[in-house]
Write a protein that holds these residues in place. Structure first.
Motif, PDB file in Angstrom:
ATOM      1  N   ASP A  98     -23.692 -15.141  54.689  1.00  0.00           N
ATOM      2  CA  ASP A  98     -23.293 -16.196  55.628  1.00  0.00           C
ATOM      3  C   ASP A  98     -22.506 -15.529  56.734  1.00  0.00           C
ATOM      4  O   ASP A  98     -21.454 -14.942  56.466  1.00  0.00           O
ATOM      5  CB  ASP A  98     -22.432 -17.244  54.921  1.00  0.00           C
ATOM      6  CG  ASP A  98     -23.195 -17.988  53.844  1.00  0.00           C
ATOM      7  OD1 ASP A  98     -23.845 -18.984  54.188  1.00  0.00           O
ATOM      8  OD2 ASP A  98     -23.150 -17.553  52.682  1.00  0.00           O
ATOM      9  N   ILE A 153     -26.617 -17.596  63.951  1.00  0.00           N
ATOM     10  CA  ILE A 153     -25.965 -18.102  62.744  1.00  0.00           C
ATOM     11  C   ILE A 153     -26.871 -17.854  61.554  1.00  0.00           C
ATOM     12  O   ILE A 153     -28.055 -18.197  61.579  1.00  0.00           O
ATOM     13  CB  ILE A 153     -25.655 -19.606  62.877  1.00  0.00           C
ATOM     14  CG1 ILE A 153     -24.658 -19.834  64.020  1.00  0.00           C
ATOM     15  CG2 ILE A 153     -25.112 -20.169  61.562  1.00  0.00           C
ATOM     16  CD1 ILE A 153     -24.321 -21.283  64.276  1.00  0.00           C
ATOM     17  N   THR A 171     -27.139 -18.479  57.427  1.00  0.00           N
ATOM     18  CA  THR A 171     -26.604 -19.152  56.234  1.00  0.00           C
ATOM     19  C   THR A 171     -27.538 -18.855  55.073  1.00  0.00           C
ATOM     20  O   THR A 171     -28.762 -18.836  55.250  1.00  0.00           O
ATOM     21  CB  THR A 171     -26.519 -20.683  56.437  1.00  0.00           C
ATOM     22  OG1 THR A 171     -27.810 -21.184  56.769  1.00  0.00           O
ATOM     23  CG2 THR A 171     -25.531 -21.062  57.531  1.00  0.00           C
ATOM     24  N   ASN A 172     -26.977 -18.609  53.910  1.00  0.00           N
ATOM     25  CA  ASN A 172     -27.778 -18.265  52.736  1.00  0.00           C
ATOM     26  C   ASN A 172     -28.792 -17.157  53.045  1.00  0.00           C
ATOM     27  O   ASN A 172     -29.920 -17.178  52.557  1.00  0.00           O
ATOM     28  CB  ASN A 172     -28.509 -19.512  52.202  1.00  0.00           C
ATOM     29  CG  ASN A 172     -27.552 -20.600  51.754  1.00  0.00           C
ATOM     30  OD1 ASN A 172     -26.647 -20.346  50.959  1.00  0.00           O
ATOM     31  ND2 ASN A 172     -27.710 -21.806  52.266  1.00  0.00           N
ATOM     32  N   GLN A 219     -30.435 -16.561  55.740  1.00  0.00           N
ATOM     33  CA  GLN A 219     -31.518 -16.885  56.673  1.00  0.00           C
ATOM     34  C   GLN A 219     -30.977 -17.343  58.027  1.00  0.00           C
ATOM     35  O   GLN A 219     -29.961 -18.027  58.087  1.00  0.00           O
ATOM     36  CB  GLN A 219     -32.364 -18.043  56.128  1.00  0.00           C
ATOM     37  CG  GLN A 219     -33.239 -17.688  54.948  1.00  0.00           C
ATOM     38  CD  GLN A 219     -34.041 -18.906  54.493  1.00  0.00           C
ATOM     39  OE1 GLN A 219     -34.880 -19.425  55.214  1.00  0.00           O
ATOM     40  NE2 GLN A 219     -33.751 -19.368  53.305  1.00  0.00           N
ATOM     41  N   VAL A 220     -31.708 -17.015  59.084  1.00  0.00           N
ATOM     42  CA  VAL A 220     -31.329 -17.471  60.422  1.00  0.00           C
ATOM     43  C   VAL A 220     -31.458 -18.996  60.516  1.00  0.00           C
ATOM     44  O   VAL A 220     -32.436 -19.569  60.034  1.00  0.00           O
ATOM     45  CB  VAL A 220     -32.245 -16.820  61.490  1.00  0.00           C
ATOM     46  CG1 VAL A 220     -32.029 -17.479  62.853  1.00  0.00           C
ATOM     47  CG2 VAL A 220     -32.000 -15.334  61.588  1.00  0.00           C
ATOM     48  N   VAL A 221     -30.470 -19.637  61.124  1.00  0.00           N
ATOM     49  CA  VAL A 221     -30.549 -21.078  61.391  1.00  0.00           C
ATOM     50  C   VAL A 221     -31.246 -21.273  62.741  1.00  0.00           C
ATOM     51  O   VAL A 221     -30.680 -20.980  63.784  1.00  0.00           O
ATOM     52  CB  VAL A 221     -29.144 -21.715  61.440  1.00  0.00           C
ATOM     53  CG1 VAL A 221     -29.236 -23.197  61.806  1.00  0.00           C
ATOM     54  CG2 VAL A 221     -28.431 -21.544  60.101  1.00  0.00           C
TER      55      VAL A 221
END
Lengths: 322, 322
Positions: B133, B147, B149-150, B152-154
């Motif tokens: 993250d 960004i 998260t987990n 992966q790219v958001v």
């Protein structure tokens, strides 16, 4: 035959329970009081007994159940199934809810934060059905939130992901928050926050107002009183809702600007105000987002109501590597 | 022998290229000018020729290459490999970069936004190494962001995920932004933004200041001039940097409050100011975050410099389902 899922929404006063199909359809739902006496030692036994009773009543056994998903308030270690801060539940710090419940019922258990479960519920069968990127803001006594990106809950490095209520929304003259800092969204966009704004606006409002009369003469008001008065055309109520909507609209606009979710869903008790709340919030959301987000991220009211938590908890059962 | 990865960072004036190992180690990097004449029709042929030339020079063939990752500026459809808005590159709307480059080189290609690639690079081998993250803010002419998260790219629903530069950070008296709205982070936290603040503060600053003298008598100043003057103890410069740090600190604090990432990384040309920039930003980050986030989300300066883009683009090669 498809197996059943069990979804549980553990709250400080009531525990909501439900049996669901693998498609998220609620077969049966019921509530039991949450007994937090003796450091919460009755919570797991009570849930276990209630589940066994309901299964028997429906001529089912736990062999037909895939597992249990449970949402709990506060800080959670979802990987290890620990509830950290559970003042409202009576547990001492670091309660092994997942392990204890699994042992008692004899089924696999998966745990997450209650606000994250509500977001998953709305994603599965609610207002954000089918979305892979979704934000759910829950306006109740406080302001909770759940953020889903690429179909997964954002927990962050210490489980604080989704704490939308603690965005600093007024960095200059913000109200003091229970978290220790000032100007948190929760201090103005929760049920108590709206009442706080009302009391603040009252002194500078010099015109006639039904809401003002109630506040001065009769009793404490509620967030519902404010929205009811606005719907009836009260000007003071309009000013209060406008300020609330400015803060909430700015917060979700900035979440939209950086996450560009398909759906931004407003739930919780305060959201029952419906369009009276939604329309002014949408106005500020539009003002504070740039065009791509304004056009592609949609703001709406939650559709599952009090069921969101049990539905989202049940969703976890099928999407976990135990 | 391990296969090589190719990482490309396509910019409006230069294209950076690199061969990397599967562990993210740069074996060779070089640059070519980006020829945007004739609607950018030379971009893909120039990249292709340069890759072939370098492979031959290193006695390699494309059989030893796993694939190409490429970062491009602006709005991207990463799933279909389309560059939407590429004013800086000369392409007409909706250029099929992935398909055209794959056909020309004869290797699989994966495309993402350049700021997302920079974030992936810092996550792989840079300041956020190992984090799942992570937020990367790139302070250059504008303010970009990525960004994760987990792991992966958001991207969000329309590819606007990570557009940190368009967070509304001054909802009252904000400067006009190119995006159409006012008060965007980019208007105050970019290189041009810092100069804008400087010009604003100048009129109300009545004491002696080296920076003031330069601004009045000599020439246009740069963001670097401001940070240099601050380092030399100039009071006007300190006020300017303080205001810049307030805005950037507030923005990343609110990202921290809702995403609780392990790492928040500040990159781009402006970040070369190092601690002169980092320390005041951290001060406001601490003021505007609640305790869990303040203690677990760490703010630092990017460590890969100009290489972040090619490293992150190469990372995509191993993490894509083509």
């Amino acid at each position: 035959m498809d197996k059943w899922l069990i979804g549980i929404d553990l709250g400080g006063t009531t525990t909501k329970l439900a049996f669901l199909t693998e498609e998220g359809f609620i077969l049966r739902k019921w509530e039991i009081p949450t007994d937090i006496t003796n450091n919460g030692e009755r919570i797991v036994p009570n849930i276990t007994y209630s589940l066994q009773e309901k299964l028997a009543e429906m001529n089912q056994t736990k062999k037909n159940v895939l597992g249990i998903g449970i949402g709990a308030p506060g800080a959670i270690d979802h990987e290890n199934g620990i509830v950290f801060e559970a003042v409202n539940l009576g547990w001492k710090e670091g309660y092994a809810l997942k392990e204890n419940l699994a042992k008692a019922v004899g089924l696999p258990v998966i745990l997450d934060n209650d606000a994250n479960c509500a977001a998953l519920g709305e994603m599965w069968t609610g207002a954000g059905k089918g979305a892979k990127d979704l934000i759910c803001v829950t306006l109740g006594t406080g302001v909770g939130g759940g953020i889903i990106t690429n179909g997964q809950v954002v927990h962050g490095i210490k489980g604080a992901g989704g704490e939308i209520g603690h965005m600093t929304i007024d960095p200059f003259e913000g109200y003091q928050c229970n978290c220790g800092k000032r100007g948190c969204l929760e201090t103005v966009a929760s049920a108590t926050g709206i009442v706080r704004i009302a009391k603040d606006q009252l002194s500078s409002f010099n015109k006639a107002s039904v809401l003002k009369t109630i506040m001065i003469n009769e009793r404490e008001i509620s967030a519902k009183d404010v929205f009811d008065a606005m719907r009836a055309g009260d000007e003071l109520a309009r000013e209060i809702v406008n300020r609330f909507a400015f803060y909430l609209g700015l917060a979700i606009a900035n979440l939209g600007n950086v996450l560009n979710p398909e759906a931004i869903i407003i739930g919780g008790g305060v959201s029952k105000a419906g369009d009276t709340l939604l329309n002014p919030v949408k106005k500020y959301f539009s003002a504070f987002t740039f065009s791509t987000v304004r056009e592609s991220s949609h703001v709406s009211i939650a559709s599952l109501g009090n069921d969101a938590g049990v539905v989202g908890a049940a969703w976890l059962v099928q999407h976990s590597s135990w």
